[in-house]
Write a protein that holds these residues in place. Structure first.
Motif, PDB file in Angstrom:
ATOM      1  N   THR A  98       1.143  -1.155  -0.048  1.00  0.00           N
ATOM      2  CA  THR A  98      -0.124   0.021   0.170  1.00  0.00           C
ATOM      3  C   THR A  98       1.032   1.296  -0.264  1.00  0.00           C
ATOM      4  O   THR A  98       0.702   2.146  -0.763  1.00  0.00           O
ATOM      5  CB  THR A  98      -0.939  -0.281   1.340  1.00  0.00           C
TER       6      THR A  98
ATOM      7  N   LEU B 120       2.108   1.535  -3.652  1.00  0.00           N
ATOM      8  CA  LEU B 120       1.211   2.057  -4.119  1.00  0.00           C
ATOM      9  C   LEU B 120       0.800   3.608  -4.522  1.00  0.00           C
ATOM     10  O   LEU B 120       0.499   4.353  -5.167  1.00  0.00           O
ATOM     11  CB  LEU B 120      -0.465   1.239  -4.130  1.00  0.00           C
TER      12      LEU B 120
ATOM     13  N   PHE C 129      -4.876  -5.640  -5.551  1.00  0.00           N
ATOM     14  CA  PHE C 129      -4.763  -4.134  -5.553  1.00  0.00           C
ATOM     15  C   PHE C 129      -4.719  -3.710  -7.983  1.00  0.00           C
ATOM     16  O   PHE C 129      -4.243  -3.108  -8.224  1.00  0.00           O
ATOM     17  CB  PHE C 129      -3.041  -3.622  -5.299  1.00  0.00           C
TER      18      PHE C 129
ATOM     19  N   GLN D  79      -5.936  -0.643  -9.044  1.00  0.00           N
ATOM     20  CA  GLN D  79      -5.598   0.453  -9.072  1.00  0.00           C
ATOM     21  C   GLN D  79      -4.441   0.360  -9.752  1.00  0.00           C
ATOM     22  O   GLN D  79      -3.560   1.388 -10.115  1.00  0.00           O
ATOM     23  CB  GLN D  79      -5.385   0.114  -7.080  1.00  0.00           C
ATOM     24  N   LEU D  80      -3.681  -0.616 -10.119  1.00  0.00           N
ATOM     25  CA  LEU D  80      -2.671  -0.813 -10.612  1.00  0.00           C
ATOM     26  C   LEU D  80      -2.576  -0.530 -12.383  1.00  0.00           C
ATOM     27  O   LEU D  80      -1.556   0.201 -12.699  1.00  0.00           O
ATOM     28  CB  LEU D  80      -2.085  -2.912 -10.972  1.00  0.00           C
TER      29      LEU D  80
ATOM     30  N   SER E 259      -2.934   3.232 -12.885  1.00  0.00           N
ATOM     31  CA  SER E 259      -1.807   3.925 -12.479  1.00  0.00           C
ATOM     32  C   SER E 259      -1.003   4.265 -14.325  1.00  0.00           C
ATOM     33  O   SER E 259       0.188   4.589 -14.547  1.00  0.00           O
ATOM     34  CB  SER E 259      -1.130   3.191 -11.336  1.00  0.00           C
TER      35      SER E 259
ATOM     36  N   THR F 238      -5.709   3.618  -1.424  1.00  0.00           N
ATOM     37  CA  THR F 238      -6.352   2.528  -2.009  1.00  0.00           C
ATOM     38  C   THR F 238      -7.302   3.382  -2.873  1.00  0.00           C
ATOM     39  O   THR F 238      -7.655   2.948  -4.656  1.00  0.00           O
ATOM     40  CB  THR F 238      -6.774   1.322  -1.484  1.00  0.00           C
TER      41      THR F 238
ATOM     42  N   LEU G 295      -6.549   6.089  -5.525  1.00  0.00           N
ATOM     43  CA  LEU G 295      -6.196   5.540  -6.829  1.00  0.00           C
ATOM     44  C   LEU G 295      -6.602   5.334  -7.554  1.00  0.00           C
ATOM     45  O   LEU G 295      -6.732   5.148  -9.183  1.00  0.00           O
ATOM     46  CB  LEU G 295      -5.108   4.296  -6.957  1.00  0.00           C
TER      47      LEU G 295
END
Length: 587
Positions: free
Chosen positions: A118, A121, A153, A156-157, A160, A521, A524
């Motif tokens: 986290t 991230l 995650f 979120q990836l 990104s 979390t 993002l």
């Protein structure tokens, strides 16, 4: 040193006292003298000299103390070469300002010890502008974890990739996809879930968003091209199978309602399970052994025709003969990405509660977007909605629990009451943070043990139904019939009510210690276009609900006030009445 030790010991004693007596509202700490800014600076220097990790843990204890924070930042930047083995030092020199100025401090990152997922991230969020040194560090950290751990995650990836000008995140994702089939599959489903369905007459998206959406099919193609022949074979069988099941919804749409159930059965009979290595996309540890062809049910929905289908599954690591049913809902025309985010926060809270040994219950069921406005939702086993329970009796929860578990005071009734209490407290904490609205009786499930499970997170954070009227003003739903179970006295003086309050307070205090991970979390996903980010200041307000400026006793008292406020608040009853009048959902 002695003064520092006394101050820290006193703070720890206060913290433990709150944990031991969560609903004793007197604050012992307020009677102590205030510590001046100069004294905080002395404490920071002393702690840092003894062991920098003590200084970093002080920031965890006093997160809004600016004198402490700026002094420790200064100390880190002065002694940076001595701190490489301590990941907790990172936030003090990897800052948006350091990124803007391309600070020489960032040159230390290749030598730094790996931090938590986290924390890593957080450095992928927009303020860090995809700085190459920061990105390289983040990806080195992610490489230290098995790909299956990082799949949690995945949303979120994927987000990104919006800021991935040097294609470093993409490189990590492709590498991890080659190492793990499951990682590759989950990634592809999320990439497909982000694709925008072509809708004529819609305004053109912003250039950055357009670049992101045109990148997704290219990344998907690279993953598939990187498969070995065996991996490609498995990918094609897994995806083709679940695409066939999902597409039944489209076949049903033209059919009259009364013919839809037979239509599902007809379509299911055409589908076979191609191999014994197929797994449920929402639960990768469950292998599919067959479909119950009679189980298909068309569901009511404002959008298209969602369908519920039950599979026979076995646990990946369990007894291959222990076949269990698992129902899933296949949605078409509904975006379920926001549910994924809400359930991620609920899963993080569940793990936090377990880590500190708190007996609070949350059930983060599986949800996975599989295409634009398509998704699979795991059905919570052995549950019925409060609405369905109302179809068999006119009584409230207290009467229903007596019917199901025996008279008040009997061991089975009291066991069910306790299960209701530990789950209500778990969801009280989750609801305070997430602010889920639309909490009518169709969205509250009860399992066979009496535990409460919340479903359907179409309205969270700043948004609510009816054009954001904000009708449900309590922080969580605690209707009159719920309080009859939680507070038999009806005067907030019973043992069970006090036990419920204690659990809520402890859950909130435990969650506060992991505030940054939870906020990261959610943060993002800010540019994802999800409705929950469409108005207000969702991230700033989420942070406020953690009340980082409060000490432990103040935070405990805040949670007690929140519970008392929710106790039979009229707006909750009013909202249930509106739902009953409009949609026939039981009050």
């Amino acid at each position: 040193r002695k003064q520092l030790l006394l101050m820290l010991s006193q703070n720890e004693a206060d913290r433990l006292e709150v944990w031991a007596q969560p609903i004793n509202t007197k604050d012992a700490a307020t009677f102590r003298g205030k510590i001046s800014s100069d004294k905080w600076i002395d404490h920071a220097r002393t702690a840092f000299a003894v062991d920098p990790r003590i200084a970093f843990s002080m920031i965890m204890r006093f997160p809004t103390n600016s004198a402490l924070s700026s002094e420790i930042t200064q100390l880190v930047q002065t002694h940076i070469l001595e701190l490489r083995t301590i990941p907790e030092a990172l936030p003090f020199f990897i800052t948006p300002k350091a990124v803007d100025e391309n600070s020489s401090l960032l040159q230390q990152l290749p030598h730094w010890a790996p931090c938590s997922v986290t924390q890593a991230l957080e450095f992928l969020t927009p303020p860090y502008k995809g700085h190459p040194r920061v990105m390289a560090y983040v990806l080195r950290v992610l490489e230290t974890y098995p790909p299956e751990t990082v799949t949690f995650f995945m949303p979120q990836l994927v987000q990104s990739l919006r800021y991935d000008d040097d294609k470093l995140v993409e490189g990590y994702l492709l590498g991890a996809a080659r190492r793990s089939n499951i990682f590759a599959h989950i990634l592809i489903w999320h990439l497909q879930g982000e694709c925008v369905p072509d809708e004529p007459g819609k305004e053109a998206a912003a250039p950055k968003a357009t670049a992101f959406h045109s990148l997704l099919p290219a990344v998907r193609e690279k993953i598939v091209d990187g498969f070995t022949p065996e991996a490609r074979d498995m990918f094609e069988r897994e995806f083709e199978f679940f695409d066939k099941v999902t597409s039944i919804s489209g076949v049903l749409f033209p059919l009259p309602k009364e013919e839809r159930r037979a239509g599902i059965k007809r379509e299911l009979e055409k589908i076979t399970v191609p191999g014994d290595d197929l797994y449920l996309p929402t639960a990768t540890n469950k292998f599919v052994r067959g479909i119950q062809v009679d189980s298909g049910i068309p569901l009511q929905s404002a959008a298209k025709v969602p369908i519920m289908i039950t599979f026979n599954v076995v646990d990946r690591d369990g007894d291959p003969n222990d076949v269990k049913p698992q129902a899933c809902i296949f949605k078409v025309g509904d975006d379920c990405r926001q549910d994924v985010l809400a359930l991620q926060v609920i899963a993080l809270l569940r793990d936090i509660f377990q880590a500190v040994g708190l007996n609070l219950y949350l059930f983060p069921y599986g949800v996975l977007p599989t295409g634009p406005e398509r998704g699979i939702i795991e059905v919570v086993p052995n549950t019925r909605s409060r609405n369905q329970m109302g179809e068999t009796t006119d009584g409230g929860l207290l009467e229903i629990f007596q019917q199901d578990y025996g008279p008040v005071g009997s061991p089975s009734f009291e066991a069910a009451r306790e299960m209701f209490m530990i789950s209500s407290a778990g969801y009280a904490v989750a609801s305070l943070l997430l602010q889920p609205k639309d909490r009518h009786n169709g969205n509250l499930l009860f399992d066979s043990h009496g535990r409460l499970v919340h479903i359907d997170f179409g309205f969270i954070l700043e948004i609510s139904p009816g054009g954001n009227m904000g009708f449900e003003s309590a922080h969580f739903k605690l209707s009159h019939e719920m309080t009859q179970l939680l507070d038999p006295s009806g005067t907030m003086k019973s043992d069970t009510w006090n036990q419920f309050l204690r659990l809520c307070v402890k859950g909130y205090l435990a969650g506060r210690r992991h505030m940054n991970g939870i906020i990261t979390t959610v943060n993002l996903m800010v540019d994802s276009g999800l409705p929950c980010f469409s108005r207000g200041e969702p991230i700033a307000n989420l942070r406020k609900r953690f009340h980082p400026e409060m000490n432990e006793r103040e935070a405990a008292n805040f949670m007690v006030r929140t519970c008392v406020d929710a106790y039979n608040k009229w707006t909750t009853a009013g909202y249930d009445l509106i739902q009953y009048l409009q949609q026939g959902i039981e009050k």
